[in-house]
Design an enzyme around this catalytic site. Structure first.
Site, PDB file in Angstrom:
ATOM      1  N   HIS A 125      -7.875  43.833  24.587  1.00  0.00           N
ATOM      2  CA  HIS A 125      -6.522  43.781  24.019  1.00  0.00           C
ATOM      3  C   HIS A 125      -5.828  42.523  24.559  1.00  0.00           C
ATOM      4  O   HIS A 125      -6.113  42.098  25.676  1.00  0.00           O
ATOM      5  CB  HIS A 125      -5.782  45.044  24.485  1.00  0.00           C
ATOM      6  CG  HIS A 125      -4.446  45.258  23.867  1.00  0.00           C
ATOM      7  ND1 HIS A 125      -3.304  44.624  24.301  1.00  0.00           N
ATOM      8  CD2 HIS A 125      -4.051  46.074  22.858  1.00  0.00           C
ATOM      9  CE1 HIS A 125      -2.274  45.036  23.584  1.00  0.00           C
ATOM     10  NE2 HIS A 125      -2.689  45.907  22.698  1.00  0.00           N
ATOM     11  N   ASP A 164      -8.870  48.540  32.095  1.00  0.00           N
ATOM     12  CA  ASP A 164      -7.721  48.817  31.234  1.00  0.00           C
ATOM     13  C   ASP A 164      -7.968  50.201  30.619  1.00  0.00           C
ATOM     14  O   ASP A 164      -8.791  50.357  29.717  1.00  0.00           O
ATOM     15  CB  ASP A 164      -7.641  47.720  30.165  1.00  0.00           C
ATOM     16  CG  ASP A 164      -6.648  48.044  29.061  1.00  0.00           C
ATOM     17  OD1 ASP A 164      -6.110  49.171  29.040  1.00  0.00           O
ATOM     18  OD2 ASP A 164      -6.423  47.169  28.205  1.00  0.00           O
ATOM     19  N   GLN A 208      -6.703  53.226  26.496  1.00  0.00           N
ATOM     20  CA  GLN A 208      -7.275  54.085  25.447  1.00  0.00           C
ATOM     21  C   GLN A 208      -8.214  55.153  25.992  1.00  0.00           C
ATOM     22  O   GLN A 208      -8.693  55.989  25.214  1.00  0.00           O
ATOM     23  CB  GLN A 208      -8.014  53.224  24.406  1.00  0.00           C
ATOM     24  CG  GLN A 208      -7.132  52.235  23.668  1.00  0.00           C
ATOM     25  CD  GLN A 208      -6.013  52.914  22.849  1.00  0.00           C
ATOM     26  OE1 GLN A 208      -6.033  54.113  22.593  1.00  0.00           O
ATOM     27  NE2 GLN A 208      -5.028  52.130  22.477  1.00  0.00           N
ATOM     28  N   LYS A 232       0.734  56.782  25.452  1.00  0.00           N
ATOM     29  CA  LYS A 232      -0.469  57.029  24.637  1.00  0.00           C
ATOM     30  C   LYS A 232      -1.118  58.362  24.996  1.00  0.00           C
ATOM     31  O   LYS A 232      -2.097  58.768  24.389  1.00  0.00           O
ATOM     32  CB  LYS A 232      -1.469  55.896  24.842  1.00  0.00           C
ATOM     33  CG  LYS A 232      -0.978  54.549  24.300  1.00  0.00           C
ATOM     34  CD  LYS A 232      -2.035  53.491  24.483  1.00  0.00           C
ATOM     35  CE  LYS A 232      -1.503  52.083  24.300  1.00  0.00           C
ATOM     36  NZ  LYS A 232      -1.223  51.718  22.914  1.00  0.00           N
ATOM     37  N   CYS A 248      -3.918  43.681  18.090  1.00  0.00           N
ATOM     38  CA  CYS A 248      -3.819  42.902  19.336  1.00  0.00           C
ATOM     39  C   CYS A 248      -5.191  42.564  19.896  1.00  0.00           C
ATOM     40  O   CYS A 248      -5.392  42.543  21.117  1.00  0.00           O
ATOM     41  CB  CYS A 248      -2.986  43.627  20.390  1.00  0.00           C
ATOM     42  SG  CYS A 248      -1.257  43.696  20.005  1.00  0.00           S
TER      43      CYS A 248
HETATM   44  C1  LIG Z   1      -6.774  48.686  25.204  1.00  0.00           C
HETATM   45  C2  LIG Z   1      -5.298  48.444  25.324  1.00  0.00           C
HETATM   46  N1  LIG Z   1      -4.826  47.752  26.366  1.00  0.00           N
HETATM   47  C3  LIG Z   1      -3.524  47.531  26.535  1.00  0.00           C
HETATM   48  C4  LIG Z   1      -2.603  47.972  25.631  1.00  0.00           C
HETATM   49  C5  LIG Z   1      -1.159  47.701  25.852  1.00  0.00           C
HETATM   50  O1  LIG Z   1      -0.487  48.908  26.059  1.00  0.00           O
HETATM   51  P1  LIG Z   1       1.096  48.914  26.231  1.00  0.00           P
HETATM   52  O2  LIG Z   1       1.648  48.333  24.971  1.00  0.00           O
HETATM   53  O3  LIG Z   1       1.429  50.353  26.392  1.00  0.00           O
HETATM   54  O4  LIG Z   1       1.388  48.093  27.411  1.00  0.00           O
HETATM   55  C6  LIG Z   1      -3.044  48.683  24.505  1.00  0.00           C
HETATM   56  C7  LIG Z   1      -2.088  49.117  23.479  1.00  0.00           C
HETATM   57  O5  LIG Z   1      -2.423  49.461  22.387  1.00  0.00           O
HETATM   58  C8  LIG Z   1      -4.423  48.923  24.359  1.00  0.00           C
HETATM   59  O6  LIG Z   1      -4.894  49.606  23.314  1.00  0.00           O
END
Ligand SMILES: Cc1ncc(COP(=O)(O)O)c(C=O)c1O
Length: 425
Positions: free
Chosen positions: A121, A203, A206, A229, A383
């Site tokens: 992401h 990270d 998900q 999430k 993203c």
């Molecule tokens: C794999 C992953 N990393 C990071 C993020 C960023 O999350 P946040 O917008 O809650 O900071 C997301 C958001 O969709 C994501 O799917």
């Protein structure tokens, strides 16, 4: 499978009508809906317990402090972490920034290497691009195989190529664009074999909503997650940091202010010895902590193993049914039609979502037709522009799941996707 007809009743928003149809919410990877228990916990806090924490001697302040500390204990327990290993932030993005500022600034020098993956992401790319610029470090991408999994051979090659220069490997547990589960245990083994001092950031944006995690056992150094999430409120998330890094000051506070200090003098400040306090700069978001603790409790009551099994069976069903639709091309692990995925519950290949291309139709148009049928999905690059660019995809459509989704929701999606053809082609 979980009893989704019962679970749906716990989520007030799911009784809404959307464009004349019952809402089918399949945009859970972007954010999940909130159960009544989470909403009530937040409302109850604001109605009866508001006071600043740690600073007052009065009863309300005591109550608020107790709710905050109790919430923190519950959330850390949910992730199999020690309480002092949990630092509250707003979301995954802020957690990753926290590692860049609290760890990267103090531990990287010019020429060092940060490894990320092509499927990351943007939050786990841009932060490192910026740190690499500040430190004259190198950001290197590990590839993705043709079948949508992390290329472990490429990882091994890059670990060997850059040797001790690799200071950090930062990668997703689950890809938000492909649903791919990265085999974290295998990655840890490869990284630690190459250099036991290389730090690993996962990270978990998900994975936290779907996969049981025991932070202290997986051998990683940092885990980032977002509360919103995983059925929790927006604006609260966490960074888990291995205790040793905190005790040795390898990881340092990156925000400063009251709360975290032992003494402040005109010339200098002495920070709190207690790690649990050292990273709390300013007034914390107590209500959101209370809400996230209620979300963890909700998931724990369902049982994270049951949550994972439910998710895997939905993902399998969606893959199987979507593969039958003419013009739909699935992306992600194992592109072949009708093949059941994730049969091994201990090592699932894909969780959380199913993404696809629709031949001849832009993903935004697909999403719009689905919306007209009351079905909320996400379209675009999610993203993950480097991934989309590497695969020559302009945009994909993603259906993503939560505990309240059922096979009937997938059936509704399939039916509506058949309409895309009638409406647009
Ligand atoms: C794999 C992953 N990393 C990071 C993020 C960023 O999350 P946040 O917008 O809650 O900071 C997301 C958001 O969709 C994501 O799917």
């Amino acid at each position: 499978m979980l009893d989704t007809s019962k679970i749906k009743l716990d989520f007030p928003i799911l009784s809404r009508q959307m464009n004349g149809k019952g809402l089918v919410y399949l945009d859970n990877s972007a954010t999940s809906q909130k159960p009544q228990t989470v909403i009530t916990a937040i409302t109850e806090y604001y109605m009866n317990h508001v006071a600043n924490v740690h600073r007052g001697v009065h009863t309300l302040s005591d109550e608020s402090t107790h709710l905050f500390e109790n919430g923190k204990t519950k959330i850390a327990h949910f992730f199999g972490a020690k309480k002092q290993e949990l630092i509250f932030v707003r979301n995954t993005t802020e957690a990753i920034n926290g590692v860049a500022y609290g760890w990267g600034e103090h531990n990287l020098v010019a020429g060092d290497v940060i490894l990320v993956t092509v499927m990351d992401h943007h939050s786990n790319i841009v932060v490192w691009q910026e740190l690499a610029k500040r430190k004259s470090a190198q950001l290197i991408f590990v590839g993705v195989t043709d079948s949508g999994t992390l290329d472990l051979i490429d990882l091994e090659k890059k670990l060997e190529q850059f040797g001790e220069k690799v200071k950090l490997v930062a990668l997703p547990h689950v890809s938000n664009a492909l649903g791919t589960v990265v085999p974290v245990t295998k990655v840890v083994e490869l990284v630690k074999r190459a250099n036991s001092q290389t730090r690993i950031l996962v990270d978990g944006a998900q994975s936290a909503p779907h996969i049981p995690i025991t932070f202290t056992k997986i051998g990683i150094d940092f885990l980032a997650f977002s509360g919103h999430k995983m059925l929790g409120p927006m604006g609260i998330g966490g960074l888990l940091v291995r205790e040793e890094l905190l005790k040795t000051n390898e990881m340092q506070p990156w925000f400063f202010g009251g709360g975290m200090i032992a003494e402040v003098h005109e010339s200098h400040t002495v920070f709190h010895d207690d790690i649990n306090e050292r990273f709390v700069a300013g007034t914390p978001d107590v209500a959101s902590v209370v809400g996230l603790a209620a979300a963890c409790e909700y998931l724990e009551n369902l049982g994270m193993q049951a949550v994972l099994e439910h998710d895997i069976s939905l993902v399998n069903y969606a893959v199987q049914e979507l593969a039958k639709i003419e013009n739909v091309i699935l992306v992600g692990p194992n592109f072949e039609s009708n093949s059941l995925l994730n049969s091994d519950i201990k090592n699932p290949e894909r969780v959380g979502s199913v993404s696809f291309l629709y031949k001849g139709v832009h993903a935004h148009d697909v999403a719009q037709v689905l919306d007209s049928q009351g079905i909320a999905v996400r379209s675009g690059h999610h993203c993950t522009m480097p991934l989309h660019t590497s695969q020559h995809w302009i945009a994909t459509t993603r259906a993503s799941f939560q505990v309240y989704n059922s096979k009937e929701d997938v059936d509704a999606l399939v039916l509506a996707l058949k309409k895309v053809r009638e409406v647009l082609l």
